[in-house]
Design a protein around this motif. Structure first.
Motif, PDB file in Angstrom:
ATOM      1  N   ILE A  18      23.733   2.940 -48.695  1.00 10.04           N
ATOM      2  CA  ILE A  18      24.835   3.380 -49.559  1.00 10.04           C
ATOM      3  C   ILE A  18      25.137   4.856 -49.348  1.00 10.04           C
ATOM      4  O   ILE A  18      26.294   5.258 -49.164  1.00 10.04           O
ATOM      5  CB  ILE A  18      24.481   3.117 -51.038  1.00 10.04           C
ATOM      6  N   LEU A  19      24.103   5.688 -49.370  1.00 13.20           N
ATOM      7  CA  LEU A  19      24.305   7.136 -49.302  1.00 13.20           C
ATOM      8  C   LEU A  19      24.771   7.596 -47.930  1.00 13.20           C
ATOM      9  O   LEU A  19      25.514   8.573 -47.815  1.00 13.20           O
ATOM     10  CB  LEU A  19      23.016   7.849 -49.695  1.00 13.20           C
ATOM     11  N   SER A  20      24.363   6.899 -46.879  1.00 13.51           N
ATOM     12  CA  SER A  20      24.807   7.292 -45.534  1.00 13.51           C
ATOM     13  C   SER A  20      26.304   7.023 -45.352  1.00 13.51           C
ATOM     14  O   SER A  20      26.971   7.710 -44.570  1.00 13.51           O
ATOM     15  CB  SER A  20      23.999   6.544 -44.473  1.00 13.51           C
ATOM     16  N   ARG A  21      26.824   6.025 -46.074  1.00 16.55           N
ATOM     17  CA  ARG A  21      28.257   5.726 -45.981  1.00 16.55           C
ATOM     18  C   ARG A  21      29.100   6.732 -46.755  1.00 16.55           C
ATOM     19  O   ARG A  21      30.327   6.719 -46.643  1.00 16.55           O
ATOM     20  CB  ARG A  21      28.538   4.316 -46.516  1.00 16.55           C
ATOM     21  N   VAL A  26      20.983  11.756 -44.488  1.00 15.62           N
ATOM     22  CA  VAL A  26      19.869  10.987 -45.035  1.00 15.62           C
ATOM     23  C   VAL A  26      18.730  10.881 -44.026  1.00 15.62           C
ATOM     24  O   VAL A  26      18.955  10.542 -42.857  1.00 15.62           O
ATOM     25  CB  VAL A  26      20.320   9.570 -45.443  1.00 15.62           C
ATOM     26  N   THR A  27      17.511  11.162 -44.495  1.00 18.18           N
ATOM     27  CA  THR A  27      16.301  10.930 -43.708  1.00 18.18           C
ATOM     28  C   THR A  27      15.431   9.922 -44.465  1.00 18.18           C
ATOM     29  O   THR A  27      15.115  10.137 -45.642  1.00 18.18           O
ATOM     30  CB  THR A  27      15.513  12.230 -43.498  1.00 18.18           C
ATOM     31  N   LEU A  28      15.051   8.842 -43.789  1.00 24.08           N
ATOM     32  CA  LEU A  28      14.258   7.779 -44.396  1.00 24.08           C
ATOM     33  C   LEU A  28      12.848   7.796 -43.802  1.00 24.08           C
ATOM     34  O   LEU A  28      12.692   7.751 -42.581  1.00 24.08           O
ATOM     35  CB  LEU A  28      14.931   6.426 -44.161  1.00 24.08           C
ATOM     36  N   VAL A  29      11.841   7.847 -44.665  1.00 24.77           N
ATOM     37  CA  VAL A  29      10.451   7.982 -44.243  1.00 24.77           C
ATOM     38  C   VAL A  29       9.658   6.753 -44.696  1.00 24.77           C
ATOM     39  O   VAL A  29       9.804   6.293 -45.832  1.00 24.77           O
ATOM     40  CB  VAL A  29       9.819   9.253 -44.845  1.00 24.77           C
ATOM     41  N   ASP A  30       8.797   6.240 -43.813  1.00 27.00           N
ATOM     42  CA  ASP A  30       7.901   5.156 -44.223  1.00 27.00           C
ATOM     43  C   ASP A  30       6.668   5.150 -43.324  1.00 27.00           C
ATOM     44  O   ASP A  30       6.738   5.540 -42.149  1.00 27.00           O
ATOM     45  CB  ASP A  30       8.601   3.798 -44.145  1.00 27.00           C
ATOM     46  N   ILE A  31       5.565   4.673 -43.875  1.00 22.72           N
ATOM     47  CA  ILE A  31       4.316   4.612 -43.124  1.00 22.72           C
ATOM     48  C   ILE A  31       4.264   3.404 -42.199  1.00 22.72           C
ATOM     49  O   ILE A  31       3.455   3.323 -41.281  1.00 22.72           O
ATOM     50  CB  ILE A  31       3.115   4.601 -44.098  1.00 22.72           C
ATOM     51  N   ASP A  32       5.165   2.438 -42.421  1.00 22.54           N
ATOM     52  CA  ASP A  32       5.234   1.211 -41.625  1.00 22.54           C
ATOM     53  C   ASP A  32       6.372   1.345 -40.616  1.00 22.54           C
ATOM     54  O   ASP A  32       7.548   1.289 -40.976  1.00 22.54           O
ATOM     55  CB  ASP A  32       5.467   0.012 -42.544  1.00 22.54           C
ATOM     56  N   LEU A  43      22.290   2.295 -39.598  1.00 19.36           N
ATOM     57  CA  LEU A  43      22.755   2.981 -40.799  1.00 19.36           C
ATOM     58  C   LEU A  43      23.232   4.404 -40.546  1.00 19.36           C
ATOM     59  O   LEU A  43      23.688   5.072 -41.465  1.00 19.36           O
ATOM     60  CB  LEU A  43      21.630   3.014 -41.842  1.00 19.36           C
ATOM     61  N   ASP A  44      23.122   4.891 -39.326  1.00 20.14           N
ATOM     62  CA  ASP A  44      23.486   6.267 -39.004  1.00 20.14           C
ATOM     63  C   ASP A  44      22.689   7.248 -39.876  1.00 20.14           C
ATOM     64  O   ASP A  44      23.240   8.115 -40.554  1.00 20.14           O
ATOM     65  CB  ASP A  44      24.992   6.494 -39.191  1.00 20.14           C
ATOM     66  N   ILE A  45      21.368   7.065 -39.859  1.00 14.41           N
ATOM     67  CA  ILE A  45      20.469   7.950 -40.592  1.00 14.41           C
ATOM     68  C   ILE A  45      19.355   8.393 -39.649  1.00 14.41           C
ATOM     69  O   ILE A  45      19.220   7.886 -38.543  1.00 14.41           O
ATOM     70  CB  ILE A  45      19.833   7.248 -41.814  1.00 14.41           C
ATOM     71  N   ARG A  46      18.557   9.329 -40.105  1.00 16.80           N
ATOM     72  CA  ARG A  46      17.367   9.752 -39.361  1.00 16.80           C
ATOM     73  C   ARG A  46      16.161   9.051 -39.969  1.00 16.80           C
ATOM     74  O   ARG A  46      16.058   8.925 -41.202  1.00 16.80           O
ATOM     75  CB  ARG A  46      17.205  11.268 -39.483  1.00 16.80           C
ATOM     76  N   GLU A  59       7.975  18.481 -44.385  1.00 16.81           N
ATOM     77  CA  GLU A  59       8.592  19.625 -43.705  1.00 16.81           C
ATOM     78  C   GLU A  59       9.398  19.146 -42.500  1.00 16.81           C
ATOM     79  O   GLU A  59      10.518  19.611 -42.258  1.00 16.81           O
ATOM     80  CB  GLU A  59       7.505  20.602 -43.263  1.00 16.81           C
ATOM     81  N   GLN A  60       8.834  18.197 -41.747  1.00 13.95           N
ATOM     82  CA  GLN A  60       9.540  17.641 -40.590  1.00 13.95           C
ATOM     83  C   GLN A  60      10.817  16.915 -41.014  1.00 13.95           C
ATOM     84  O   GLN A  60      11.817  16.900 -40.294  1.00 13.95           O
ATOM     85  CB  GLN A  60       8.608  16.669 -39.853  1.00 13.95           C
ATOM     86  N   ALA A  61      10.806  16.329 -42.224  1.00 11.25           N
ATOM     87  CA  ALA A  61      11.970  15.609 -42.729  1.00 11.25           C
ATOM     88  C   ALA A  61      13.071  16.545 -43.208  1.00 11.25           C
ATOM     89  O   ALA A  61      14.174  16.091 -43.528  1.00 11.25           O
ATOM     90  CB  ALA A  61      11.553  14.690 -43.866  1.00 11.25           C
ATOM     91  N   GLY A  62      12.770  17.838 -43.265  1.00 14.29           N
ATOM     92  CA  GLY A  62      13.789  18.804 -43.704  1.00 14.29           C
ATOM     93  C   GLY A  62      13.626  19.231 -45.138  1.00 14.29           C
ATOM     94  O   GLY A  62      14.612  19.564 -45.810  1.00 14.29           O
ATOM     95  N   GLY A  63      12.390  19.230 -45.638  1.00 17.01           N
ATOM     96  CA  GLY A  63      12.147  19.576 -47.026  1.00 17.01           C
ATOM     97  C   GLY A  63      12.599  20.967 -47.403  1.00 17.01           C
ATOM     98  O   GLY A  63      12.931  21.226 -48.561  1.00 17.01           O
TER      99      GLY A  63
END
Length: 458
Positions: A18-21, A26-32, A43-46, A59-63
């Protein structure tokens, strides 16, 4: 807006989509890593693979320059730690966390800036419980959402063949109910959105969304569908957090509640926490048990386990055995779409309900509430109008003079303590709480811009 989303589950992925549109970074982080595969391109996101609460990964995500951290992993402790780190290391302006444990939620002092600095807490269990309680209160409704401190409600119903308004123009609603003001916000006919006009004719099977003051909801519903009294005999299956919360919420209303749980240990635990609810150890898919518990006398059957398939099948069985109204908690979006026109009356999507609440705190402008409707296809928004005619595109103007984006209906206003159902000549005043229905979510950004004041506003 630069947004970091922690957790690529259903809620995190939906929010990213939703937010990328809406022109956000948007940066999406997950351990999986498997959850992240393909999302970056689709989704045209990082995307970033790693532990959401690690300082180096944030920090790498742009904090350093993030406007918002949205922590929606499936672990409360990870979400809390991530918000703490975002605040301590990067002074992130806004931090939202999903917290499920009632143990944490019962101690709000934990979530202060001098403790664990979380600006907004989202509790999916609380959201779903309230959603189901509304559907129990209005048995004929497909969806019920509250605005303006519960003074205004938006209700979706399916028009019934024998209802008074069927085959008549919409303006006849005022003729039938001359002393009640209401507004039809949208009509869906075979999944096609129709923006209602005075000469629009209501057809059987139409999905009609209308706005009215809370005290007038039942009267308006009677024009569109067969109105049923709220059921008192309720059966719940699954004694997890949602099942327990719902049973606790229903007990003061003098409902006769039965709660079925497969685990003997869990059944005993929740029985000790409930006063008037009958807790049964068993399987809701057991036809013999359902007969023994008089399923044919149950007004509302609600299946709330963690297993989508079990919820769907037990709700279908309950309906076949005579339960008046059935609901099933369904997490998979594909299953929710398949549920239409089956033996299950309502498919409840935790993802859709939670995403709507999150959007309230992410949208630009002074948003009070955002509700996701029709499985996320539409939105209902409560926003506050600020400024005056010189610096606002809406304040001081009649609705007929406001350039509303395509597919947008402005339906009601809370002005002080007064509920105002809008008409074409209604003039918006500063500090009005304005309720809008947006059929086409591609125009959300235009709606936000419409209610933002010019830079000259002080």
């Amino acid at each position: 807006m630069k947004i970091i989303i922690l957790g690529a589950g259903q809620v995190g992925t939906s929010m990213a989509e939703i937010l990328s549109r809406e022109d956000n970074d948007v940066t999406l982080v997950d351990i999986d890593s498997e959850k992240l595969e393909g999302l970056q391109d689709r989704l045209d996101i990082r995307t970033l693979h790693g532990a959401a609460s690690h300082p180096s990964l944030l920090e790498q995500a742009g904090g350093q320059d993030a406007d918002l951290v949205l922590a929606v992993t499936d672990q409360d402790e990870v979400n809390m730690a991530a918000c703490q780190i975002a605040y301590s290391l990067f002074n992130t302006p806004k931090k939202i966390a999903r917290i499920r444990s009632a143990e944490y939620l019962s101690h709000p002092a934990i979530f202060a800036d001098d403790a664990i600095p979380i600006d907004v807490i989202i509790s999916p269990e609380h959201i779903i419980t309230q959603h189901i309680l509304h559907l129990i209160e209005y048995p004929s409704a497909l969806q019920v959402v509250n605005f303006a401190g519960d003074r205004i409600q938006l209700v979706g119903v399916r028009a019934h063949r024998e209802s008074p308004l069927i085959g008549r123009e919409l303006k006849a609603l005022h003729e039938d109910l001359p002393h009640i003001d209401s507004r039809v916000a949208a009509i869906y006919r075979q999944d096609r959105a129709i923006l209602p006009q005075g000469d629009t004719v209501i057809e059987p099977g139409d999905e009609v969304f209308f706005l009215a003051a809370r005290e007038n909801i039942q009267s308006v519903m009677s024009e569109l569908c067969a109105v049923e009294k709220p059921g008192r005999r309720i059966m719940l299956t699954g004694a997890g957090n949602i099942g327990l919360r719902l049973a606790q919420a229903l007990e003061p209303s003098h409902c006769h509640v039965k709660l079925v749980e497969r685990s003997a240990i869990r059944a005993k635990q929740v029985a000790d926490q409930l006063d008037r609810t009958v807790v049964l150890h068993g399987d809701a898919a057991d036809e013999e048990l359902m007969h023994q518990e008089n399923i044919d006398n149950i007004d509302v059957f609600c299946s709330l386990t963690n297993d989508d398939e079990a919820n769907i099948l037990s709700a279908m069985l309950a309906k076949r055995l005579g339960a008046r109204r059935t609901m099933a908690l369904v997490n998979r979006s594909a299953y929710v779409d398949l549920m239409e026109n089956t033996l299950v009356d309502i498919a409840i999507s935790p993802r859709v309900a939670t995403v709507g609440t999150l959007l309230t705190h992410v949208r630009r402008g002074d948003m009070v509430a955002v509700h996701s409707l029709r499985r996320g296809a539409a939105e209902a928004i409560e926003t506050i109008a600020h400024g005056d005619r010189t610096n606002s595109q809406v304040v001081g103007r009649a609705i007929q003079d406001i350039a509303l984006p395509p597919g947008t209906t402005l339906g009601a206003i809370l002005r002080g303590e007064d509920v105002v159902i809008t008409h074409h000549d209604t003039v918006i005043e500063s500090e009005d709480h304005v309720i809008l229905f947006v059929v086409d979510k591609r125009h959300i950004r235009e709606v936000e811009q419409l209610f933002q004041v010019a830079v000259t506003f002080v």
